[in-house]
Enzyme design. Sequence first.
Site, PDB file in Angstrom:
ATOM      1  N   TYR A  84       2.967   9.922   0.729  1.00  0.00           N
ATOM      2  CA  TYR A  84       4.049   9.377   1.570  1.00  0.00           C
ATOM      3  C   TYR A  84       5.430   9.821   1.081  1.00  0.00           C
ATOM      4  CZ  TYR A  84       0.346   6.134   3.126  1.00  0.00           C
ATOM      5  OH  TYR A  84      -0.799   5.580   3.595  1.00  0.00           O
ATOM      6  N   LYS A 110      -2.442   6.017  -3.927  1.00  0.00           N
ATOM      7  CA  LYS A 110      -3.556   6.910  -3.623  1.00  0.00           C
ATOM      8  C   LYS A 110      -3.386   8.297  -4.238  1.00  0.00           C
ATOM      9  CE  LYS A 110      -3.662   4.709   0.918  1.00  0.00           C
ATOM     10  NZ  LYS A 110      -2.222   4.558   1.132  1.00  0.00           N
ATOM     11  N   ASP A 130       0.843  -1.189   0.000  1.00  0.00           N
ATOM     12  CA  ASP A 130       0.000   0.000   0.000  1.00  0.00           C
ATOM     13  C   ASP A 130       0.881   1.243   0.000  1.00  0.00           C
ATOM     14  OD1 ASP A 130      -2.838   1.193   0.657  1.00  0.00           O
ATOM     15  OD2 ASP A 130      -1.429   2.187   2.016  1.00  0.00           O
ATOM     16  N   HIS A 144      -7.332   9.313  -1.434  1.00  0.00           N
ATOM     17  CA  HIS A 144      -6.687   9.239  -0.113  1.00  0.00           C
ATOM     18  C   HIS A 144      -7.605   9.710   1.014  1.00  0.00           C
ATOM     19  CE1 HIS A 144      -2.446   9.127   1.795  1.00  0.00           C
ATOM     20  NE2 HIS A 144      -3.344   9.001   2.744  1.00  0.00           N
TER      21      HIS A 144
END
Length: 318
Positions: free
Chosen positions: A60, A89, A55, A122
Amino acid sequence: MSYEAFHDGLRDTRFPLNHGSVEMPAVGFGTLFRDLGVTTQAVKHALDAGFRHFDCAERYRNEDLVGVALKEVLEAGTIRREELFITTKLWNTNHRPERVEPAFEASCRRLQVDYIDCYLIHTPFAFQPGDNQDPRDAFGHVIYDSGVTLIETWRALERLVDEGRCRSIGLSDITLDALKEIVAVARIKPAVVQVESHPYLPEWELLEFCQQHGIILLAFAPLGHGMEPNVLEDTVITGIAKRLQKTPAQVALAWAVQRGVAFLTTSATPSHIQENINIETLPQRAMREIKEDITTRVRFNSVVETGVPGFIPRKKAE
């Protein structure tokens, strides 16, 4: 006695997606690290341990580092792309329909893959579009984007599926009410919903709705993120762990899969990565105890209210 000798297959559970012929491994590895430098090595350790579901997220800021690890194993030929399930995402600043495809393409490039198995929104909150991922006004308040609705963003994701490079789509950090609104009007239904869930936040109502609609519920923070009150110190969990000679983490993770929930754990420590995948089926008595005897209810991450991810530190419960 080696672990493999009594491994019962729970860790190999796969849930079918409601769109296409894809299956998601229930046991997943999250790639959100405080220290981005550990990303590539952690993903390699996870691949070695047997994780096949990863994931990721634009937010990030380490998709490229995940991509390095993926490229290495795929080029070595030890793992085929079809064996991997890769999620990433769309961040809040890219909700406007014209920004969706470029954001998706950029994620594919960074991850060095030709297609994505699941693309998630997200959070349901649109932020001011632009390169700044965390747009704030002079008072430090998030600048939201009122010029786009969630369904408009969803329609842009549906088009990605039509084009074939995105196998399935879903939502993250969404409430049941907001999910119902999307399911009611979506042409391509959400395949996955990723939310915080653990024995202190079981989300039974959301899980029931998802199961009625063939949506996979994917839990992040399935161990409570090490926050107080600590899920892994709960007397019900520790009691079961002692009885079964398992760790509290293995009990909480097995509980997730057995009730039909996929999960994501994140660690850069090889021993923890191994522990998190070595789960086994719990007796029905243990499943019942977790459901009936744990009454603590805590949400550790307020992202569902604001669209801003972040775990809230809490004082230890009295």
